[in-house]
Design a protein around this motif. Sequence first.
Motif: not given
Length: 138
Positions: A36-37, A51-54, A42-48
């Motif tokens: 779901d995430y 993703d980096a934090e994970v 996908s392709g958003t500032d939030f996801s960037d």
Amino acid sequence: ADESFFAQSETLQQLLRRVRAATGRKVALLLDQFEDYLRFHSGTDFSDDFDAEVAQAVTSREGQIVIALQAHAVTTFDRLSHIIPNLMGHRVELKPVSVEAAGEMVRALADEEAIPIDDGVVAALADGFGANDGVLVN
């Protein structure tokens, strides 16, 4: 949940480190239904950022991170492979739940909430759960 473990303005890695320091135990983080995430972020500032934090939390080994997703999302999940070495190296594939087991789960959840449930509804829900194509845990 204990209020002392609510996230503050800190990275995921810092949160895991703080919880470990407070408890003296290794922390396990389960990211369930991760597809779901992947679908909605996908392709958003939030996801960037996330993703980096994970990736940072996984590679730092501050805790045990389990990411559960359905098999159809593996290709999308692969977007993290450039920031998490050996991304699929600890992959475990769970077999689909049988229709019978799914029916038992539906009945147990209904009983737990004291919700009466018709046999036809149980059968329809169980058939949907039993038809899933497997879940990956990484």
